[in-house]
Scaffold this motif. Structure first.
Motif, PDB file in Angstrom:
ATOM      1  N   HIS A 147       0.909  -1.056  -0.166  1.00  0.00           N
ATOM      2  CA  HIS A 147      -0.143  -0.063   0.095  1.00  0.00           C
ATOM      3  C   HIS A 147       1.035   1.120  -0.059  1.00  0.00           C
ATOM      4  O   HIS A 147       1.689   1.342   1.026  1.00  0.00           O
ATOM      5  N   GLU A 148       0.954   1.840  -1.086  1.00  0.00           N
ATOM      6  CA  GLU A 148       1.610   3.111  -1.190  1.00  0.00           C
ATOM      7  C   GLU A 148       0.932   4.350  -0.644  1.00  0.00           C
ATOM      8  O   GLU A 148       1.688   5.500  -0.471  1.00  0.00           O
ATOM      9  N   GLY A 149      -0.176   4.313  -0.027  1.00  0.00           N
ATOM     10  CA  GLY A 149      -1.288   5.334   0.457  1.00  0.00           C
ATOM     11  C   GLY A 149      -2.212   5.768  -0.238  1.00  0.00           C
ATOM     12  O   GLY A 149      -2.129   5.791  -1.390  1.00  0.00           O
ATOM     13  N   LYS A 150      -3.127   6.290   0.301  1.00  0.00           N
ATOM     14  CA  LYS A 150      -4.277   6.829  -0.380  1.00  0.00           C
ATOM     15  C   LYS A 150      -5.069   5.794  -1.441  1.00  0.00           C
ATOM     16  O   LYS A 150      -5.452   6.239  -2.502  1.00  0.00           O
ATOM     17  N   GLY A 151      -5.089   4.447  -1.127  1.00  0.00           N
ATOM     18  CA  GLY A 151      -5.756   3.410  -1.855  1.00  0.00           C
ATOM     19  C   GLY A 151      -4.950   3.091  -3.091  1.00  0.00           C
ATOM     20  O   GLY A 151      -5.497   2.462  -3.976  1.00  0.00           O
ATOM     21  N   VAL A 152      -3.630   3.372  -3.155  1.00  0.00           N
ATOM     22  CA  VAL A 152      -2.968   3.082  -4.289  1.00  0.00           C
ATOM     23  C   VAL A 152      -2.090   1.805  -3.630  1.00  0.00           C
ATOM     24  O   VAL A 152      -1.371   1.801  -2.860  1.00  0.00           O
ATOM     25  N   PHE A 153      -2.256   0.608  -4.724  1.00  0.00           N
ATOM     26  CA  PHE A 153      -1.364  -0.550  -4.344  1.00  0.00           C
ATOM     27  C   PHE A 153      -0.508  -0.934  -5.343  1.00  0.00           C
ATOM     28  O   PHE A 153      -1.006  -0.895  -6.528  1.00  0.00           O
ATOM     29  N   PHE A 154       0.662  -1.592  -5.144  1.00  0.00           N
ATOM     30  CA  PHE A 154       1.681  -1.780  -6.017  1.00  0.00           C
ATOM     31  C   PHE A 154       2.036  -3.156  -5.728  1.00  0.00           C
ATOM     32  O   PHE A 154       2.259  -3.594  -4.815  1.00  0.00           O
ATOM     33  N   ARG A 155       2.372  -3.783  -6.700  1.00  0.00           N
ATOM     34  CA  ARG A 155       2.827  -5.164  -6.641  1.00  0.00           C
ATOM     35  C   ARG A 155       4.110  -5.571  -7.743  1.00  0.00           C
ATOM     36  O   ARG A 155       3.872  -5.302  -9.022  1.00  0.00           O
ATOM     37  N   PRO A 156       5.252  -5.665  -7.112  1.00  0.00           N
ATOM     38  CA  PRO A 156       6.542  -5.667  -7.968  1.00  0.00           C
ATOM     39  C   PRO A 156       6.521  -7.030  -8.815  1.00  0.00           C
ATOM     40  O   PRO A 156       5.977  -7.976  -8.648  1.00  0.00           O
ATOM     41  N   VAL A 157       7.103  -6.666 -10.151  1.00  0.00           N
ATOM     42  CA  VAL A 157       7.346  -7.716 -11.035  1.00  0.00           C
ATOM     43  C   VAL A 157       8.947  -7.727 -11.370  1.00  0.00           C
ATOM     44  O   VAL A 157       9.279  -6.786 -11.978  1.00  0.00           O
ATOM     45  N   VAL A 158       9.251  -8.684 -11.389  1.00  0.00           N
ATOM     46  CA  VAL A 158      10.681  -8.914 -11.465  1.00  0.00           C
ATOM     47  C   VAL A 158      11.012 -10.095 -12.636  1.00  0.00           C
ATOM     48  O   VAL A 158      10.521 -11.156 -12.394  1.00  0.00           O
ATOM     49  N   LEU A 159      11.520  -9.801 -13.615  1.00  0.00           N
ATOM     50  CA  LEU A 159      12.032 -10.882 -14.717  1.00  0.00           C
ATOM     51  C   LEU A 159      13.274 -11.340 -14.586  1.00  0.00           C
ATOM     52  O   LEU A 159      14.329 -10.486 -14.079  1.00  0.00           O
ATOM     53  N   PRO A 160      13.505 -12.533 -14.884  1.00  0.00           N
ATOM     54  CA  PRO A 160      15.029 -13.146 -14.683  1.00  0.00           C
ATOM     55  C   PRO A 160      16.178 -12.848 -15.646  1.00  0.00           C
ATOM     56  O   PRO A 160      15.869 -13.086 -16.747  1.00  0.00           O
ATOM     57  N   ALA A 161      16.851 -12.075 -15.251  1.00  0.00           N
ATOM     58  CA  ALA A 161      18.186 -11.489 -16.121  1.00  0.00           C
ATOM     59  C   ALA A 161      18.739 -12.673 -16.401  1.00  0.00           C
ATOM     60  O   ALA A 161      19.577 -12.569 -17.832  1.00  0.00           O
ATOM     61  N   ASP A 162      18.900 -13.788 -15.834  1.00  0.00           N
ATOM     62  CA  ASP A 162      19.660 -14.900 -16.098  1.00  0.00           C
ATOM     63  C   ASP A 162      19.148 -15.671 -17.321  1.00  0.00           C
ATOM     64  O   ASP A 162      19.726 -16.607 -17.723  1.00  0.00           O
ATOM     65  N   LYS A 163      18.086 -15.326 -17.754  1.00  0.00           N
ATOM     66  CA  LYS A 163      17.427 -15.889 -18.943  1.00  0.00           C
ATOM     67  C   LYS A 163      17.521 -15.230 -19.999  1.00  0.00           C
ATOM     68  O   LYS A 163      16.971 -15.679 -21.239  1.00  0.00           O
ATOM     69  N   LEU A 164      17.858 -13.900 -20.160  1.00  0.00           N
ATOM     70  CA  LEU A 164      17.994 -12.936 -20.989  1.00  0.00           C
ATOM     71  C   LEU A 164      18.978 -13.531 -22.306  1.00  0.00           C
ATOM     72  O   LEU A 164      18.299 -13.546 -23.513  1.00  0.00           O
ATOM     73  N   ALA A 165      20.185 -13.864 -21.909  1.00  0.00           N
ATOM     74  CA  ALA A 165      21.052 -14.236 -23.252  1.00  0.00           C
ATOM     75  C   ALA A 165      20.565 -15.604 -23.743  1.00  0.00           C
ATOM     76  O   ALA A 165      20.770 -15.652 -24.994  1.00  0.00           O
ATOM     77  N   SER A 166      20.070 -16.408 -23.063  1.00  0.00           N
ATOM     78  CA  SER A 166      19.433 -17.769 -23.813  1.00  0.00           C
ATOM     79  C   SER A 166      18.341 -17.323 -24.645  1.00  0.00           C
ATOM     80  O   SER A 166      18.049 -17.757 -25.630  1.00  0.00           O
ATOM     81  N   ALA A 167      17.387 -16.482 -24.277  1.00  0.00           N
ATOM     82  CA  ALA A 167      16.113 -16.046 -24.816  1.00  0.00           C
ATOM     83  C   ALA A 167      16.799 -15.406 -26.087  1.00  0.00           C
ATOM     84  O   ALA A 167      15.968 -15.533 -27.218  1.00  0.00           O
ATOM     85  N   TRP A 168      17.793 -14.545 -26.174  1.00  0.00           N
ATOM     86  CA  TRP A 168      18.278 -13.911 -27.319  1.00  0.00           C
ATOM     87  C   TRP A 168      18.731 -14.823 -28.369  1.00  0.00           C
ATOM     88  O   TRP A 168      18.577 -14.891 -29.530  1.00  0.00           O
ATOM     89  N   GLU A 169      19.610 -15.928 -27.714  1.00  0.00           N
ATOM     90  CA  GLU A 169      20.280 -16.738 -28.696  1.00  0.00           C
ATOM     91  C   GLU A 169      19.424 -17.789 -29.314  1.00  0.00           C
ATOM     92  O   GLU A 169      19.265 -18.002 -30.431  1.00  0.00           O
ATOM     93  N   ASN A 170      18.437 -18.119 -28.400  1.00  0.00           N
ATOM     94  CA  ASN A 170      17.217 -19.245 -28.950  1.00  0.00           C
ATOM     95  C   ASN A 170      16.008 -18.639 -29.732  1.00  0.00           C
ATOM     96  O   ASN A 170      15.364 -19.311 -30.018  1.00  0.00           O
ATOM     97  N   GLU A 171      16.173 -17.077 -29.534  1.00  0.00           N
ATOM     98  CA  GLU A 171      14.835 -16.559 -30.064  1.00  0.00           C
ATOM     99  C   GLU A 171      13.652 -17.192 -29.481  1.00  0.00           C
ATOM    100  O   GLU A 171      12.546 -17.301 -30.221  1.00  0.00           O
TER     101      GLU A 171
END
Length: 214
Positions: A147-171
């Protein structure tokens, strides 16, 4: 200048040509491709879930937003509420958006519950209502929302950096972007709580308006 800054500067300056090529390649090739892949994930999800929103993040990631159809207001292209995508409140830094999104930068990205105050008695009316969201806020807190205040709610989303290279190489970006799809699915799972918030605010605003008319 601290030791890390000194070391980073030395690495860059020892091969400035390589650094320049890397930055240009990232901005011209890698960044646009990742944005396209993310947009496709969100677009497919919106269609599958029958939600509305904007999936095009070619300009910036905080253009992204999603909302269930029941939150559409009577006026065209107006919404009672929506989930916007953005950095955590009060962030400071100068990272690439991609670096932040994949947990290698200086700020968190995530989904944020937002409302159009005009439908709920303006900011004053909404803020007064938001003060009473203790129980619903606790439920959301238990489900990973901040809760960031005044009824605003935030949920973090983190994507895996260790998957980037293989995603790029394998498309193949399925595994690298899987947490984003899971985060979107979580919005559906948590929707009953947010529906209760929106509906409660609408009822309070309608009662306040009726009282004024009397």
């Amino acid at each position: 200048m601290d030791a890390d800054d000194c070391k980073a500067g030395a690495i860059i300056l020892n091969d400035l040509a390589l650094f320049n090529r890397a930055v240009v390649f990232f901005e011209d090739q890698i960044d646009p491709l990742i944005r396209t892949e993310i947009g496709q994930v969100v677009s497919s999800w919106l269609e599958a879930r029958n939600w509305s929103g904007k999936a095009d993040v070619s300009g910036q990631f905080d253009d992204l937003w999603v909302a269930p159809r029941q939150w559409k207001a009577p006026e065209e292209d107006k919404w009672y509420a929506w989930f916007g995508f953005g950095r955590r409140a009060n962030w400071e830094g100068h990272s690439f958006e991609i670096a932040d999104l994949f947990g290698a930068g200086q700020a968190d990205w995530g989904f944020r519950f937002l409302v159009e105050h005009a439908w709920f008695g303006g900011k004053t009316g909404w803020n007064a209502y938001a003060k009473g969201l203790v129980e619903l806020g606790q439920q959301l807190d238990g489900r990973g929302w901040v809760h960031e205040g005044k009824g605003v709610f935030f949920r973090p989303v983190v994507l895996p950096a260790d998957k980037l290279a293989s995603a790029w190489e394998n498309e193949d970006w399925v595994e690298a972007l899987a947490p984003l799809k899971r985060a979107l699915d979580t919005l559906v799972d948590d929707l009953p709580i947010f529906d209760a918030i929106v509906n409660g605010a609408k009822i309070k605003a309608e009662k306040a308006e009726a009282a004024v008319e009397r």
